[in-house]
Write a protein that holds these residues in place. Sequence first.
Motif, PDB file in Angstrom:
ATOM      1  N   GLN A   3      42.996  51.641  47.896  1.00 61.51           N
ATOM      2  CA  GLN A   3      41.694  51.781  47.253  1.00 61.51           C
ATOM      3  C   GLN A   3      41.300  50.461  46.604  1.00 61.51           C
ATOM      4  N   VAL A   4      40.034  50.129  46.724  1.00 66.40           N
ATOM      5  CA  VAL A   4      39.468  48.950  46.072  1.00 66.40           C
ATOM      6  C   VAL A   4      38.285  49.431  45.241  1.00 66.40           C
ATOM      7  N   VAL A   5      38.355  49.227  43.944  1.00 69.93           N
ATOM      8  CA  VAL A   5      37.355  49.792  43.041  1.00 69.93           C
ATOM      9  C   VAL A   5      36.778  48.693  42.147  1.00 69.93           C
ATOM     10  N   GLU A   6      35.440  48.561  42.218  1.00 68.83           N
ATOM     11  CA  GLU A   6      34.749  47.590  41.364  1.00 68.83           C
ATOM     12  C   GLU A   6      34.233  48.256  40.103  1.00 68.83           C
ATOM     13  N   SER A   7      34.032  47.464  39.068  1.00 69.27           N
ATOM     14  CA  SER A   7      33.408  47.950  37.837  1.00 69.27           C
ATOM     15  C   SER A   7      32.756  46.768  37.129  1.00 69.27           C
ATOM     16  N   GLY A   8      31.869  47.079  36.184  1.00 74.37           N
ATOM     17  CA  GLY A   8      31.297  46.048  35.346  1.00 74.37           C
ATOM     18  C   GLY A   8      29.852  45.688  35.629  1.00 74.37           C
ATOM     19  N   GLY A   9      29.242  46.294  36.628  1.00 78.25           N
ATOM     20  CA  GLY A   9      27.848  46.003  36.898  1.00 78.25           C
ATOM     21  C   GLY A   9      26.941  46.583  35.830  1.00 78.25           C
ATOM     22  N   GLY A  10      25.658  46.249  35.931  1.00 77.57           N
ATOM     23  CA  GLY A  10      24.713  46.779  34.969  1.00 77.57           C
ATOM     24  C   GLY A  10      23.420  45.993  34.950  1.00 77.57           C
ATOM     25  N   LEU A  11      22.648  46.222  33.910  1.00 75.60           N
ATOM     26  CA  LEU A  11      21.353  45.568  33.727  1.00 75.60           C
ATOM     27  C   LEU A  11      21.481  44.527  32.622  1.00 75.60           C
ATOM     28  N   VAL A  12      21.001  43.325  32.897  1.00 76.51           N
ATOM     29  CA  VAL A  12      21.080  42.249  31.919  1.00 76.51           C
ATOM     30  C   VAL A  12      19.829  41.401  32.032  1.00 76.51           C
ATOM     31  N   GLN A  13      19.443  40.790  30.940  1.00 78.19           N
ATOM     32  CA  GLN A  13      18.292  39.895  30.961  1.00 78.19           C
ATOM     33  C   GLN A  13      18.674  38.536  31.547  1.00 78.19           C
ATOM     34  N   SER A  27      49.135  51.536  48.815  1.00 73.24           N
ATOM     35  CA  SER A  27      50.230  51.017  49.629  1.00 73.24           C
ATOM     36  C   SER A  27      49.969  49.549  49.982  1.00 73.24           C
ATOM     37  N   ILE A  28      50.349  48.656  49.076  1.00 74.94           N
ATOM     38  CA  ILE A  28      50.079  47.223  49.219  1.00 74.94           C
ATOM     39  C   ILE A  28      51.381  46.448  49.147  1.00 74.94           C
ATOM     40  N   PHE A  29      51.613  45.567  50.125  1.00 82.41           N
ATOM     41  CA  PHE A  29      52.758  44.675  50.055  1.00 82.41           C
ATOM     42  C   PHE A  29      52.350  43.361  49.391  1.00 82.41           C
ATOM     43  N   SER A  30      51.283  42.758  49.874  1.00 85.83           N
ATOM     44  CA  SER A  30      50.782  41.532  49.264  1.00 85.83           C
ATOM     45  C   SER A  30      49.286  41.398  49.524  1.00 85.83           C
ATOM     46  N   ILE A  31      48.606  40.746  48.598  1.00 82.09           N
ATOM     47  CA  ILE A  31      47.171  40.490  48.749  1.00 82.09           C
ATOM     48  C   ILE A  31      46.965  39.004  48.958  1.00 82.09           C
ATOM     49  N   ASN A  32      46.304  38.649  50.021  1.00 86.36           N
ATOM     50  CA  ASN A  32      46.020  37.243  50.298  1.00 86.36           C
ATOM     51  C   ASN A  32      44.758  36.830  49.553  1.00 86.36           C
ATOM     52  N   THR A  33      43.640  36.886  50.208  1.00 85.27           N
ATOM     53  CA  THR A  33      42.384  36.469  49.601  1.00 85.27           C
ATOM     54  C   THR A  33      41.634  37.665  49.033  1.00 85.27           C
ATOM     55  N   MET A  34      40.983  37.448  47.902  1.00 81.89           N
ATOM     56  CA  MET A  34      40.088  38.439  47.325  1.00 81.89           C
ATOM     57  C   MET A  34      38.725  37.768  47.148  1.00 81.89           C
ATOM     58  N   ASP A  35      37.701  38.472  47.587  1.00 88.17           N
ATOM     59  CA  ASP A  35      36.356  37.895  47.600  1.00 88.17           C
ATOM     60  C   ASP A  35      35.377  38.778  46.842  1.00 88.17           C
ATOM     61  N   CYS A  95      33.462  43.942  46.428  1.00 91.01           N
ATOM     62  CA  CYS A  95      34.762  43.268  46.414  1.00 91.01           C
ATOM     63  C   CYS A  95      35.450  43.504  47.755  1.00 91.01           C
ATOM     64  N   ASN A  96      36.133  42.482  48.232  1.00 94.25           N
ATOM     65  CA  ASN A  96      36.906  42.595  49.467  1.00 94.25           C
ATOM     66  C   ASN A  96      38.309  42.063  49.215  1.00 94.25           C
ATOM     67  N   ALA A  97      39.288  42.808  49.672  1.00 93.93           N
ATOM     68  CA  ALA A  97      40.684  42.378  49.542  1.00 93.93           C
ATOM     69  C   ALA A  97      41.306  42.309  50.924  1.00 93.93           C
ATOM     70  N   GLN A  98      41.918  41.184  51.226  1.00 97.88           N
ATOM     71  CA  GLN A  98      42.618  41.017  52.502  1.00 97.88           C
ATOM     72  C   GLN A  98      44.114  41.060  52.219  1.00 97.88           C
ATOM     73  N   LEU A  99      44.763  42.078  52.726  1.00 93.47           N
ATOM     74  CA  LEU A  99      46.121  42.351  52.291  1.00 93.47           C
ATOM     75  C   LEU A  99      47.002  42.826  53.432  1.00 93.47           C
ATOM     76  N   THR A 100      48.298  42.794  53.162  1.00 92.10           N
ATOM     77  CA  THR A 100      49.269  43.365  54.085  1.00 92.10           C
ATOM     78  C   THR A 100      49.903  44.582  53.430  1.00 92.10           C
TER      79      THR A 100
END
Length: 121
Positions: A3-13, A27-35, A95-100
């Motif tokens: 699972q990949v879960v984002e948080s923190g968005g909202g309305l700002v001036q 079930s994650i062994f390792s995460i390479n790049t996160m974007d 968010c994108n996670a590239q993982l093994t």
Amino acid sequence: QVQVVESGGGLVQAGGSLRLSCAASGSIFSINTMDWHRQVPGKLRELVASITSGGSTVYANSVKGRFTISRDNTKNTVYLQMNSLKPEDTAVYYCNAQLTRSSGGPTFSYWGQGTQVTVSS
């Protein structure tokens, strides 16, 4: 499962700040790049910032000097600190996670569900 879960968005001036978080779990062994990517209706999804497991970063020209990407490898979490926000930063941020999932296994790409960022003028 992963699972990949984002948080923190909202309305700002305009001129304000927001901090997005994204946590990968399961079930994650390792995460390479996160974007972080963003998309507005009618346009293609675009890369905002990327960070490798070693901490190397890449930024879109439009956010350089304003956004900072970072990660906590112990928590499988990536952050996007967004300062000096502009109305044109309004988008759904993904968010994108590239993982093994096993040692020597293939790399998979997982996306979060997205979080809305709205910057008012």
